[in-house]
Design an enzyme around this catalytic site. Structure first.
Site, PDB file in Angstrom:
ATOM      1  N   LYS A 201       1.334   5.259   2.856  1.00  0.00           N
ATOM      2  CA  LYS A 201       1.071   4.127   3.758  1.00  0.00           C
ATOM      3  C   LYS A 201       0.763   4.650   5.152  1.00  0.00           C
ATOM      4  CE  LYS A 201       3.369  -0.322   3.545  1.00  0.00           C
ATOM      5  NZ  LYS A 201       4.690  -0.940   3.712  1.00  0.00           N
ATOM      6  N   VAL A 202      -0.365   4.208   5.696  1.00  0.00           N
ATOM      7  CA  VAL A 202      -0.720   4.582   7.076  1.00  0.00           C
ATOM      8  C   VAL A 202      -1.108   3.305   7.820  1.00  0.00           C
ATOM      9  CG1 VAL A 202      -1.557   6.876   6.367  1.00  0.00           C
ATOM     10  CG2 VAL A 202      -3.181   4.993   6.576  1.00  0.00           C
TER      11      VAL A 202
END
Ligand code: E4P
Length: 215
Positions: free
Chosen positions: A84-85
């Protein structure tokens, strides 16, 4: 539409997984910290043992280099780990790099359709529009889902899944499904609420009461 669980609590995940409706799990730094003292790697690995589907683990770096470093580390923990970014230009760089390496990403904290378009073009596996936080600001969160669905539909090369995040109540699940989301990631409490109805309870009570009167 698939349902994911939005928690890092292993008991909740174990229980919801036993219902047979969970296809993945999303976590974020807040949810990890909420499980006091739990080691990040141990928690993500334990979740991956409970649910056979994408498990999102969030990076905390602000720059692409750091996100990539964290992403490479987390992805080595289990083949189902999704990195997740945030929806930032540094996040896009990390998505492009990790995608080239065959690592799947979930672009989080999405609050407008251009962020979603750019995340998809960079190769995101999942885009996470935050419907609950958008509703909190007085704007209709499900409208963002509809816009992203329409934009992704236009370009047949886009394979990014739309995950309705920041789900606050069962109605959000319905709105996300009708708007065309691929996934809704829900807190455990919302999933419990989603299966409750007073008429179901009353019906069970009545059936049991009638059963007791059989001769
Ligand atoms: C999921 O990926 C998000 O991190 C999560 O749904 C955020 O929810 P919140 O707005 O309730 O913190």
């Amino acid at each position: 539409m698939q349902l994911y669980l939005d928690t890092a609590n292993l008991e909740e995940i174990r229980e919801a997984a036993s219902w047979g409706v969970i296809s993945g799990v999303t976590t974020n730094p807040t949810l990890i910290v909420r499980e006091r003292g739990a080691d990040f790697k141990t928690t993500i690995s334990a979740i991956a043992d409970l649910v056979d589907g994408p498990i999102s683990a969030e990076t905390i770096s602000l720059d692409a280099e750091g996100m990539i470093r964290e992403g490479l580390e987390y992805a080595a923990w289990h083949p189902n780990v999704i990195i997740k970014v945030p929806s930032t230009t540094e996040g896009l760089k990390a998505v492009a790099h990790l995608t080239r390496k065959g690592i799947r990403t979930n672009v989080t904290l999405c609050f407008n359709a251009t962020q979603a378009l750019m995340a998809a073009l960079a190769g995101a596996f999942i885009i996470s529009p935050f419907v609950g936080r958008i509703d909190d600001s007085g704007v209709d969160g499900s409208q963002l889902i509809r816009e992203i669905v329409a934009i992704y539909k236009q370009d047949t090369t886009i394979t990014t899944s739309i995950l309705a995040a920041s789900i606050r109540h069962p109605r959000h699940i319905i709105e996300a499904a009708i708007a065309g989301a691929d996934i809704a990631s829900c807190p455990f409490k919302v999933l419990q609420q989603a299966m409750r109805h007073p008429l179901t309870d009353r019906g069970i009570e009545q059936f049991l009461a009638d059963w007791q009167t059989r001769t």
